[in-house]
Design an enzyme around this catalytic site. Sequence first.
Site, short mmCIF file in Angstrom:
data_model
loop_
_atom_site.label_atom_id
_atom_site.label_comp_id
_atom_site.label_asym_id
_atom_site.label_seq_id
_atom_site.Cartn_x
_atom_site.Cartn_y
_atom_site.Cartn_z
N GLU A 121 -4.41 -8.82 -1.53
CA GLU A 121 -4.92 -8.61 -0.22
C GLU A 121 -6.18 -8.30 -0.27
O GLU A 121 -6.75 -7.22 -1.10
CB GLU A 121 -4.14 -7.64 0.48
CG GLU A 121 -4.38 -7.68 2.11
CD GLU A 121 -3.82 -6.72 2.78
OE1 GLU A 121 -2.58 -6.35 2.69
OE2 GLU A 121 -4.66 -5.73 3.56
N GLU A 150 0.71 -1.42 -0.02
CA GLU A 150 -0.03 -0.06 0.09
C GLU A 150 1.03 1.32 0.17
O GLU A 150 0.91 2.14 1.01
CB GLU A 150 -1.00 0.21 1.21
CG GLU A 150 -1.83 -1.13 1.23
CD GLU A 150 -3.13 -1.22 2.15
OE1 GLU A 150 -2.85 -0.58 3.15
OE2 GLU A 150 -4.06 -2.10 2.07
#
Length: 479
Positions: free
Chosen positions: A330, A228
């Site tokens: 994810e 991220e």
Amino acid sequence: MNKRKNLLLALLLAGTGAFAQQNYSAKGKKAVVYTTAENTDLRIQKTDELTFSSSKQPLETEFSIFVDPSKSFQSILGIGGAITDSSAEVFAKLSPAKQKEFLDAYYSKDKGIAYSIIRTNIHSCDFSSGSYTYIKEGDTALKSFNIDHDKKYRLPLIKEALKLSGKNTTVFVSPWSPPAFMKDSKNMLKGGKLLPEFYQAWANYYVKFIQAYEKEGIHIWGLSVQNEPMATQTWESCIYTAEEERDFLKNYLGPTVRKELGDKKIVVWDHNRDLMNQRADVIFNDPEASKYAWGIGFHWYETWAGGKPMFDNVRKVAEAYPDKNIMFTEGCVEKFDAARYQYWPNGERYGEQMINDFNNGTTGWTDWNILLDEKGGPNHVGNFCFAPVHADTKTGELIYTPSYYYIGHFSKFVAPQAKRVSSAASRSQLQTVSFVNTDGKMATVVMNNSDAQITYNLIIGTEKLVATIPAHGIQTLVY
């Protein structure tokens, strides 16, 4: 001469599975139907065995699924989930009998759902009991590097999982933040950036980690550059613009991994679908950076902004960069609430996401934590979430949520190296995706999110079968 021609033709057919599928016939074949549905006891349960028979033109009034095995697309790397510190710490609290049940539930082909991908974290992430690294703070030369922390909980669980899941298992690793001293913020948490003077030291750190895990007997398939990279989280995080990630990959991480580790696969982005196209454009359009990138990873959390999942962005990357791979790295159901263990839409969220992602070109699909406790943790910043399976550490019991079964309708029946084939529904109440496994067996997943039971045709060429799917149900048909 004819014998030589026949031998050559046989060799050609044996080596081209996609070509062989052009001659696929469903005539007389039997399909085994496995079903999971709300308000029933059905959980990946065999509910029917149906036989294909002659098909005529389907009517507009009928529900139909159309499968064409001759049209094949991406190969499937696998389906699985992440073994984090939290998962491993909770696992360690289970009784030996419950540990065996849990391992079988995820990694056994016969007793469970046959996971074939494992993701794990490079030092701490939010799903750790606290922040830590593998070196002493300030050790740029990495002389103090060791993975002793992981030997207590995480490595034993990964090794047990690999014993069951076998040699086709893909293990990949991701960092959440460099050590604090390498960042402009001097803090592993709450964003910050990697300082340029530590680019090489940080690239070396990945190599040390992978070498240490491989010394433990865990083959690492690949790595992502950064978890991220556009989110300033309350937990371990680090920000890279697309250009910064491109240059770190091109000038440091890519060359270092290639030199020290050989052909490990490197995945860029590892963040939500919203910005994945821009990240792909910046990195994949740079030939020097692109040569180190196996593909792009993505998450499903773009809905934090109030919109819907942006499935089309996955397809657009696949269309723009057909030589690159796309991997879901994810996803989880956020905001843990024990009252919602059996909340059915959580499972349906997985089904919808997986069907759309595979249909749009995704090759591997990785859930987040495989196991969490009765509080949705441990998590050292209170970011408690759902996992497909929870352990109540007070009672020692395992709790299987609908998400576990929905994922299982894919992972149990779609093996690594399967190929996705053409599959479409005639009505929006049904969603579908189909695969052909290397043994020639087909697996078609059908999902019904509506409030009504639906009878539908599964049509392959001139053959069909008629199946019934319960309201809020998912089926896998194997034939």
